[in-house]
Design a protein around this motif. Sequence first.
Motif, PDB file in Angstrom:
ATOM      1  N   ILE A 110       0.255   5.221   5.532  1.00  0.00           N
ATOM      2  CA  ILE A 110       0.876   4.619   6.718  1.00  0.00           C
ATOM      3  C   ILE A 110       1.330   5.701   7.695  1.00  0.00           C
ATOM      4  O   ILE A 110       1.112   5.604   8.907  1.00  0.00           O
ATOM      5  CB  ILE A 110       2.068   3.726   6.309  1.00  0.00           C
ATOM      6  CG1 ILE A 110       1.567   2.497   5.532  1.00  0.00           C
ATOM      7  CG2 ILE A 110       2.864   3.293   7.533  1.00  0.00           C
ATOM      8  CD1 ILE A 110       2.671   1.650   4.948  1.00  0.00           C
ATOM      9  N   LEU A 111       1.958   6.756   7.172  1.00  0.00           N
ATOM     10  CA  LEU A 111       2.402   7.861   8.019  1.00  0.00           C
ATOM     11  C   LEU A 111       1.221   8.545   8.679  1.00  0.00           C
ATOM     12  O   LEU A 111       1.264   8.908   9.861  1.00  0.00           O
ATOM     13  CB  LEU A 111       3.207   8.868   7.199  1.00  0.00           C
ATOM     14  CG  LEU A 111       4.592   8.434   6.740  1.00  0.00           C
ATOM     15  CD1 LEU A 111       5.212   9.492   5.834  1.00  0.00           C
ATOM     16  CD2 LEU A 111       5.500   8.183   7.944  1.00  0.00           C
ATOM     17  N   PHE A 112       0.144   8.725   7.897  1.00  0.00           N
ATOM     18  CA  PHE A 112      -1.051   9.395   8.418  1.00  0.00           C
ATOM     19  C   PHE A 112      -1.629   8.630   9.608  1.00  0.00           C
ATOM     20  O   PHE A 112      -1.919   9.207  10.654  1.00  0.00           O
ATOM     21  CB  PHE A 112      -2.094   9.510   7.309  1.00  0.00           C
ATOM     22  CG  PHE A 112      -3.413  10.077   7.762  1.00  0.00           C
ATOM     23  CD1 PHE A 112      -3.568  11.442   7.926  1.00  0.00           C
ATOM     24  CD2 PHE A 112      -4.490   9.243   8.030  1.00  0.00           C
ATOM     25  CE1 PHE A 112      -4.784  11.973   8.351  1.00  0.00           C
ATOM     26  CE2 PHE A 112      -5.697   9.759   8.453  1.00  0.00           C
ATOM     27  CZ  PHE A 112      -5.856  11.130   8.614  1.00  0.00           C
ATOM     28  N   TYR A 113      -1.752   7.323   9.444  1.00  0.00           N
ATOM     29  CA  TYR A 113      -2.341   6.522  10.515  1.00  0.00           C
ATOM     30  C   TYR A 113      -1.382   6.345  11.687  1.00  0.00           C
ATOM     31  O   TYR A 113      -1.816   6.215  12.834  1.00  0.00           O
ATOM     32  CB  TYR A 113      -2.779   5.160   9.983  1.00  0.00           C
ATOM     33  CG  TYR A 113      -4.140   5.197   9.343  1.00  0.00           C
ATOM     34  CD1 TYR A 113      -5.298   5.227  10.115  1.00  0.00           C
ATOM     35  CD2 TYR A 113      -4.274   5.228   7.960  1.00  0.00           C
ATOM     36  CE1 TYR A 113      -6.549   5.288   9.539  1.00  0.00           C
ATOM     37  CE2 TYR A 113      -5.527   5.284   7.367  1.00  0.00           C
ATOM     38  CZ  TYR A 113      -6.667   5.307   8.157  1.00  0.00           C
ATOM     39  OH  TYR A 113      -7.902   5.373   7.575  1.00  0.00           O
ATOM     40  N   LEU A 140       4.873   4.181  -8.971  1.00  0.00           N
ATOM     41  CA  LEU A 140       5.557   5.033  -8.007  1.00  0.00           C
ATOM     42  C   LEU A 140       4.565   5.827  -7.164  1.00  0.00           C
ATOM     43  O   LEU A 140       4.728   5.948  -5.949  1.00  0.00           O
ATOM     44  CB  LEU A 140       6.515   5.979  -8.727  1.00  0.00           C
ATOM     45  CG  LEU A 140       7.497   6.757  -7.840  1.00  0.00           C
ATOM     46  CD1 LEU A 140       8.336   5.795  -6.998  1.00  0.00           C
ATOM     47  CD2 LEU A 140       8.401   7.630  -8.675  1.00  0.00           C
ATOM     48  N   PHE A 141       3.531   6.340  -7.795  1.00  0.00           N
ATOM     49  CA  PHE A 141       2.539   7.097  -7.037  1.00  0.00           C
ATOM     50  C   PHE A 141       1.750   6.190  -6.098  1.00  0.00           C
ATOM     51  O   PHE A 141       1.311   6.627  -5.027  1.00  0.00           O
ATOM     52  CB  PHE A 141       1.598   7.845  -7.975  1.00  0.00           C
ATOM     53  CG  PHE A 141       2.143   9.170  -8.421  1.00  0.00           C
ATOM     54  CD1 PHE A 141       2.141  10.254  -7.558  1.00  0.00           C
ATOM     55  CD2 PHE A 141       2.679   9.334  -9.684  1.00  0.00           C
ATOM     56  CE1 PHE A 141       2.656  11.480  -7.948  1.00  0.00           C
ATOM     57  CE2 PHE A 141       3.199  10.544 -10.087  1.00  0.00           C
ATOM     58  CZ  PHE A 141       3.188  11.629  -9.220  1.00  0.00           C
ATOM     59  N   LEU A 142       1.578   4.933  -6.473  1.00  0.00           N
ATOM     60  CA  LEU A 142       0.938   3.977  -5.571  1.00  0.00           C
ATOM     61  C   LEU A 142       1.782   3.797  -4.318  1.00  0.00           C
ATOM     62  O   LEU A 142       1.266   3.784  -3.191  1.00  0.00           O
ATOM     63  CB  LEU A 142       0.735   2.638  -6.282  1.00  0.00           C
ATOM     64  CG  LEU A 142       0.142   1.503  -5.428  1.00  0.00           C
ATOM     65  CD1 LEU A 142      -1.250   1.888  -4.926  1.00  0.00           C
ATOM     66  CD2 LEU A 142       0.091   0.209  -6.235  1.00  0.00           C
ATOM     67  N   VAL A 143       3.089   3.675  -4.510  1.00  0.00           N
ATOM     68  CA  VAL A 143       4.006   3.539  -3.378  1.00  0.00           C
ATOM     69  C   VAL A 143       3.941   4.781  -2.488  1.00  0.00           C
ATOM     70  O   VAL A 143       3.883   4.688  -1.258  1.00  0.00           O
ATOM     71  CB  VAL A 143       5.446   3.300  -3.871  1.00  0.00           C
ATOM     72  CG1 VAL A 143       6.429   3.368  -2.699  1.00  0.00           C
ATOM     73  CG2 VAL A 143       5.561   1.957  -4.577  1.00  0.00           C
ATOM     74  N   VAL A 144       3.942   5.971  -3.128  1.00  0.00           N
ATOM     75  CA  VAL A 144       3.892   7.227  -2.373  1.00  0.00           C
ATOM     76  C   VAL A 144       2.606   7.308  -1.556  1.00  0.00           C
ATOM     77  O   VAL A 144       2.612   7.701  -0.378  1.00  0.00           O
ATOM     78  CB  VAL A 144       3.993   8.436  -3.326  1.00  0.00           C
ATOM     79  CG1 VAL A 144       3.721   9.742  -2.584  1.00  0.00           C
ATOM     80  CG2 VAL A 144       5.379   8.491  -3.964  1.00  0.00           C
ATOM     81  N   ILE A 145       1.483   6.942  -2.177  1.00  0.00           N
ATOM     82  CA  ILE A 145       0.194   7.004  -1.483  1.00  0.00           C
ATOM     83  C   ILE A 145       0.172   6.043  -0.301  1.00  0.00           C
ATOM     84  O   ILE A 145      -0.301   6.389   0.796  1.00  0.00           O
ATOM     85  CB  ILE A 145      -0.956   6.690  -2.457  1.00  0.00           C
ATOM     86  CG1 ILE A 145      -1.098   7.834  -3.477  1.00  0.00           C
ATOM     87  CG2 ILE A 145      -2.271   6.495  -1.705  1.00  0.00           C
ATOM     88  CD1 ILE A 145      -2.086   7.536  -4.576  1.00  0.00           C
ATOM     89  N   VAL A 146       0.687   4.836  -0.498  1.00  0.00           N
ATOM     90  CA  VAL A 146       0.731   3.855   0.590  1.00  0.00           C
ATOM     91  C   VAL A 146       1.573   4.371   1.748  1.00  0.00           C
ATOM     92  O   VAL A 146       1.186   4.272   2.921  1.00  0.00           O
ATOM     93  CB  VAL A 146       1.281   2.505   0.081  1.00  0.00           C
ATOM     94  CG1 VAL A 146       1.571   1.571   1.250  1.00  0.00           C
ATOM     95  CG2 VAL A 146       0.295   1.853  -0.879  1.00  0.00           C
ATOM     96  N   VAL A 147       2.730   4.959   1.437  1.00  0.00           N
ATOM     97  CA  VAL A 147       3.607   5.505   2.473  1.00  0.00           C
ATOM     98  C   VAL A 147       2.906   6.636   3.219  1.00  0.00           C
ATOM     99  O   VAL A 147       2.961   6.714   4.458  1.00  0.00           O
ATOM    100  CB  VAL A 147       4.928   6.004   1.859  1.00  0.00           C
ATOM    101  CG1 VAL A 147       5.738   6.783   2.897  1.00  0.00           C
ATOM    102  CG2 VAL A 147       5.748   4.831   1.333  1.00  0.00           C
ATOM    103  N   LEU A 148       2.225   7.525   2.480  1.00  0.00           N
ATOM    104  CA  LEU A 148       1.524   8.634   3.115  1.00  0.00           C
ATOM    105  C   LEU A 148       0.391   8.142   4.013  1.00  0.00           C
ATOM    106  O   LEU A 148       0.167   8.686   5.101  1.00  0.00           O
ATOM    107  CB  LEU A 148       0.961   9.578   2.045  1.00  0.00           C
ATOM    108  CG  LEU A 148       1.988  10.398   1.270  1.00  0.00           C
ATOM    109  CD1 LEU A 148       1.306  11.237   0.190  1.00  0.00           C
ATOM    110  CD2 LEU A 148       2.782  11.310   2.214  1.00  0.00           C
TER     111      LEU A 148
END
Length: 222
Positions: free
Chosen positions: A193-196, A183-191
Motif C-alpha cells: 500500500i505504501l509503495f503504490y 504478521l508478515f502478511l500484514v507487513v507485506i500488505v502495508v508495504l
Amino acid sequence: MFSNVLTWLKTPVTTLIEKSEQEDLKKGAIKLAILSAVSSLISVISVLISIFTREYSSYYEAEEIWEKKMTALENADLFGAFFRGWIALIVTVAIIAVILYIIARIVKSPKDYAVTLSMVNNVAILNVAASLLNFILSFIYAPLGIIISCVTAIYGVFSLLYAFKDSLNLENSDKLVLAFAGLFLVVIVVLVILFYSILGDFLDNLSDLTDVFSSFDMLSNF
C-alpha cells in the motif's frame, strides 16, 4: 576474544539466548546506537576510498582529476550519508525486534522487548563484522567478500529464528508458524500500500507515457 568469537560461531542459538537474558533495554539501545554508527562509518569510508581510488582517463590533467574527485566528494554528502545510514540501521533493527516481540505476545510468551532487541542486535553485529571483512577483502578479491557476506546473512537469519523459537519454550510450534505468517502478511500488505501510494502517480505517468509511444507507433504504421 578469539575464543568468544569461536564460541559464538559454534553455538549461535545458545549464545543469542544467553546474551538476551543478560541485557536490559538500556544496554540494548546503547549497543544498537554504537553498532549502527560503526556500520554507517564502514559504508562512508568505503565510499570515500572509492572516490579517491577511481581511475580517470589519461586525457585529464592531474589538476582536473583532483577537481573531479573534489566534486564527487561534495556530491557524496558523506556526513548526510553517515547520518542516514545510522538512522536506517537503527530503524531496521528496532522494527524487526518489534515484529518478534509482537509474535511472542501472540503466542502468549512473556518476552520483553529487550529480549528480542538483544537477539536482533547480536545478529546485526555478526553482519556488520562480515561487512567489515567484505570491505577488507574487496581490496584483494571482491567476490570472496560477497560470498562471505551472503553466507553470514543466511547464518544470522537462521540463528535468530531458531534462538527466538527456542526462547519461547513452546510445546507446539503451530501457533508460532501461524503468527509469523499472519504478521508478515500484514507487513507485506502495508508495504505494498505504501509503495503504490508513494509511486502511484509515477506509475500512472509512466503508463500514460507508454500509451503515447504506442499511439506514435500505430500512426507510423499507417
